[in-house]
Motif scaffolding. Sequence first.
Motif, short mmCIF file in Angstrom:
data_model
loop_
_atom_site.label_atom_id
_atom_site.label_comp_id
_atom_site.label_asym_id
_atom_site.label_seq_id
_atom_site.Cartn_x
_atom_site.Cartn_y
_atom_site.Cartn_z
N ILE A 88 6.91 -11.40 0.43
CA ILE A 88 8.12 -12.20 0.36
C ILE A 88 8.16 -12.92 -0.96
CG2 ILE A 88 8.11 -12.53 2.86
CD1 ILE A 88 7.33 -15.37 2.48
N TYR A 89 9.36 -13.16 -1.43
CA TYR A 89 9.55 -13.85 -2.68
C TYR A 89 10.53 -14.98 -2.46
CZ TYR A 89 7.64 -9.50 -4.33
OH TYR A 89 6.82 -8.43 -4.52
N PHE A 90 10.20 -16.17 -2.95
CA PHE A 90 11.07 -17.31 -2.78
C PHE A 90 11.80 -17.55 -4.08
CE2 PHE A 90 7.69 -18.86 0.33
CZ PHE A 90 8.35 -18.27 1.39
N VAL A 91 13.13 -17.52 -4.05
CA VAL A 91 13.96 -17.73 -5.23
C VAL A 91 14.87 -18.91 -4.97
CG1 VAL A 91 15.65 -16.68 -6.74
CG2 VAL A 91 13.93 -15.27 -5.65
N TYR A 101 12.16 -2.54 12.18
CA TYR A 101 13.58 -2.85 11.99
C TYR A 101 13.69 -4.13 11.17
CZ TYR A 101 12.72 -6.02 15.99
OH TYR A 101 12.21 -6.98 16.82
N GLN A 102 14.87 -4.33 10.60
CA GLN A 102 15.17 -5.53 9.83
C GLN A 102 16.55 -6.05 10.23
OE1 GLN A 102 14.80 -4.05 5.77
NE2 GLN A 102 12.69 -4.78 5.64
N TYR A 103 16.80 -7.30 9.92
CA TYR A 103 18.09 -7.89 10.30
C TYR A 103 18.44 -9.01 9.33
CZ TYR A 103 14.74 -10.92 12.72
OH TYR A 103 13.69 -11.74 13.03
N ALA A 104 19.67 -9.47 9.43
CA ALA A 104 20.20 -10.43 8.46
C ALA A 104 19.58 -11.81 8.63
CB ALA A 104 21.72 -10.52 8.60
N ALA A 121 9.91 -14.99 7.24
CA ALA A 121 9.71 -14.44 5.91
C ALA A 121 10.70 -13.30 5.68
CB ALA A 121 8.28 -13.92 5.77
N LYS A 122 10.93 -12.99 4.41
CA LYS A 122 11.78 -11.87 4.04
C LYS A 122 11.39 -11.41 2.65
CE LYS A 122 15.62 -14.35 1.82
NZ LYS A 122 15.66 -13.51 0.59
N SER A 123 11.90 -10.26 2.25
CA SER A 123 11.68 -9.80 0.88
C SER A 123 12.75 -10.39 -0.02
CB SER A 123 11.72 -8.27 0.82
OG SER A 123 13.07 -7.81 0.88
N SER A 124 12.78 -9.94 -1.27
CA SER A 124 13.80 -10.44 -2.21
C SER A 124 15.18 -9.86 -1.90
CB SER A 124 13.42 -10.07 -3.65
OG SER A 124 13.26 -8.66 -3.77
N GLN A 125 15.25 -8.87 -1.01
CA GLN A 125 16.52 -8.25 -0.66
C GLN A 125 17.14 -8.92 0.56
OE1 GLN A 125 17.93 -5.87 -2.62
NE2 GLN A 125 16.16 -6.34 -3.92
N PRO A 126 18.46 -9.06 0.61
CA PRO A 126 19.09 -9.62 1.80
C PRO A 126 18.95 -8.69 3.00
CG PRO A 126 20.76 -8.76 0.29
CD PRO A 126 19.44 -8.70 -0.44
N GLY A 127 19.00 -9.26 4.19
CA GLY A 127 18.90 -8.45 5.40
C GLY A 127 17.54 -7.85 5.60
N LEU A 181 11.93 -24.66 -1.23
CA LEU A 181 12.40 -23.29 -1.05
C LEU A 181 13.92 -23.27 -1.03
CD1 LEU A 181 10.04 -22.26 1.89
CD2 LEU A 181 9.80 -21.60 -0.49
N PRO A 182 14.51 -22.14 -1.38
CA PRO A 182 15.96 -22.02 -1.20
C PRO A 182 16.26 -21.91 0.29
CG PRO A 182 15.06 -19.91 -1.81
CD PRO A 182 13.93 -20.88 -1.89
N PRO A 183 17.40 -22.39 0.75
CA PRO A 183 17.72 -22.30 2.17
C PRO A 183 18.19 -20.90 2.55
CG PRO A 183 19.50 -23.37 1.01
CD PRO A 183 18.42 -23.14 -0.01
N GLU A 184 17.32 -19.93 2.34
CA GLU A 184 17.63 -18.53 2.62
C GLU A 184 16.77 -17.97 3.75
OE1 GLU A 184 16.90 -16.56 -1.04
OE2 GLU A 184 18.54 -17.54 -2.12
N TYR A 185 15.82 -18.75 4.22
CA TYR A 185 14.86 -18.27 5.20
C TYR A 185 15.17 -18.91 6.55
CZ TYR A 185 12.75 -16.88 0.87
OH TYR A 185 12.56 -16.31 -0.36
#
Length: 268
Positions: free
Chosen positions: A51-54, A163-166, A194-200, A215-219
């Motif tokens: 995972i990458y935090f941007v 599987y992955q999801y948004a 956690a997630k990768s640098s890609q959405p979803g 962290l960005p509020p993306e997680y």
Amino acid sequence: MPTNEQRRKAAKKKLERQIERRAERARRRRQRLTLISVVGVVALVAVAVGIYFVVSAPDEPDPVAAPATCQYNPSEAAAKPNTPPDANPPTTGTVDVALQTSQGAIPLTLDRASAPCAVNAVVSLAQQGFYDDTPCPRLVTSQGLQVLQCGDPTGSGAGGPGYQYAEEPPQGLAPYPGAEGQASTYSRGLVAMAKSSQPGSTGSQFFLVYGDSALPPEYSVIGRIGTEGLTVLDRIGAGGDDGSNQAGGGAPRIPVQIQRAVVAAPAP
């Protein structure tokens, strides 16, 4: 037919427009470069394997409605056999999940309203034994990022449920002190996905926050850690990591194995 004077004026206006466009493009490039440099300084966020935090988000995002349905999209082969959850999850109430680990119990209270798709997936995976007998392979102990990452049966940080999801961005997180407008505070005691640098790209991996983190509020925030669990995490964090991850952090020097993830029966 235009006169020479008219042609000169037209050419001058065209040149001025070109100069303005070039200046605007240069300004935008500078903004992007500035943001990238801020990201590197604030977050140190090379994060839990895979995972990458941007950092980039408004301080107080407007609230959004919980999704009515979830799309669990097939991805890489599952790290452990499981069946994807129902696509129509409950969106209210809480679920108690106890992580019985080699270092002690870490009780979690998951909030469906906060991230119904993610909570739905985690509960489903826990009920199927996906998290049983799995390591927590990544510990980050740096200032501004203090998390333990779990949820990958392979222990490599790259495995998932197949599987992955948004993502379901959290609402109302406070700005991180000194990084207002660039990072939010994932406060001590939160559980997030956690997630990768890609959405979803949210899957089975999650991280337990034992110290306020920028962290960005993306997680997706899925719940909170009980007091007993924070005591366990503090001890693990104090043991440090082996520095094996090039992005920062590494395997915890005090190994952590989830022996069982137990979902409590719903209240009558």
